[in-house]
Design an enzyme around this catalytic site. Structure first.
Site, PDB file in Angstrom:
ATOM      1  N   HIS A   9       0.823  -1.211   0.000  1.00 26.74           N
ATOM      2  CA  HIS A   9       0.000   0.000   0.000  1.00 26.74           C
ATOM      3  C   HIS A   9       0.857   1.260   0.000  1.00 26.74           C
ATOM      4  O   HIS A   9       2.040   1.236   0.359  1.00 26.74           O
ATOM      5  CB  HIS A   9      -0.948  -0.003   1.206  1.00 26.74           C
ATOM      6  CG  HIS A   9      -0.242   0.068   2.525  1.00 26.74           C
ATOM      7  ND1 HIS A   9       0.309   1.229   3.027  1.00 26.74           N
ATOM      8  CD2 HIS A   9       0.010  -0.886   3.445  1.00 26.74           C
ATOM      9  CE1 HIS A   9       0.856   0.996   4.190  1.00 26.74           C
ATOM     10  NE2 HIS A   9       0.701  -0.297   4.471  1.00 26.74           N
ATOM     11  N   GLU A  79      -1.938  -7.027   8.139  1.00 24.31           N
ATOM     12  CA  GLU A  79      -0.541  -6.923   8.569  1.00 24.31           C
ATOM     13  C   GLU A  79      -0.303  -7.746   9.831  1.00 24.31           C
ATOM     14  O   GLU A  79      -1.240  -8.109  10.549  1.00 24.31           O
ATOM     15  CB  GLU A  79      -0.182  -5.445   8.800  1.00 24.31           C
ATOM     16  CG  GLU A  79       1.247  -5.165   9.250  1.00 24.31           C
ATOM     17  CD  GLU A  79       2.332  -5.615   8.284  1.00 24.31           C
ATOM     18  OE1 GLU A  79       2.481  -6.828   8.076  1.00 24.31           O
ATOM     19  OE2 GLU A  79       3.059  -4.752   7.757  1.00 24.31           O
TER      20      GLU A  79
END
Length: 195
Positions: A9, A79
């Protein structure tokens, strides 16, 4: 056999400051949005057999801005759960634990619902993702939009290494990396490409 593309990202306030960011759902910065848009030419012209993204806003928005409008969310792409180290920088951790390494030591438990993860636990999630995408790779390219530490573990596991070897693969914000095969073995073809 298709290629496995890994998209980290774009920049957030905490990726810029070096704070560990797992469940904190931060938006992209303006620069992060620009980084995501610049990825579109790197992904254009490819037909993906499967496109998956982490459910967190920073990954979903990166996928959208990069032109991956049909990406499905997969909770396994979130994550590494940093537990008590959420929002804390490595420099801050080293003040009390000078020899600490995420890759070998993991993290202490955090608040309810965030017990933290060991490298092996993150490796198990990465293996689930790789098992899920394997049939699609037989049909063509696959793209995953997610987070630095998790994608580094995916890379290690795809290459046949244990999770802690993800430490060898630094991954920048707003980049595309590509894993392919050579003579039937997984290899890195491209790393940290920017548009």
């Amino acid at each position: 056999m298709g290629d496995l593309l890994l998209v980290r990202h774009g920049e957030t306030e905490w990726s810029l400051s070096g704070q560990h960011t797992s469940w904190t759902d931060l938006p992209l910065t303006q620069r992060g949005e620009e980084q995501a848009k610049f990825l579109a030419p790197l992904l254009a012209g490819r037909t993906f057999a499967l496109a998956l993204t982490s459910p967190l806003t920073r990954a979903v928005r990166t996928a959208e801005l990069a032109g991956l409008t049909s990406a499905a969310t997969d909770p396994d792409l979130h994550e590494w759960d940093y537990g008590a180290y959420e929002g804390v920088t490595t420099a801050e951790i080293h003040r009390t634990r000078p020899d600490w390494s995420l890759w070998t030591d993991g993290v202490p438990p955090g608040p309810d619902g965030h017990p933290g993860e060991s490298p092996a636990e993150v490796g198990v999630r990465a293996d689930r993702v790789l098992a899920r995408v394997a049939p699609a790779l037989d049909a063509g390219d696959v793209v995953l939009v997610a987070h630095s530490h998790f994608l580094r573990v995916v890379t290690a596991r795809r290459l046949g290494l244990s999770a802690e070897y993800g430490r060898l693969f630094r991954l920048e914000t707003g980049t595309v990396s590509r894993l392919s095969t050579e003579h039937g073995s997984p290899v890195i073809v491209e790393w940290n490409a920017r548009g």
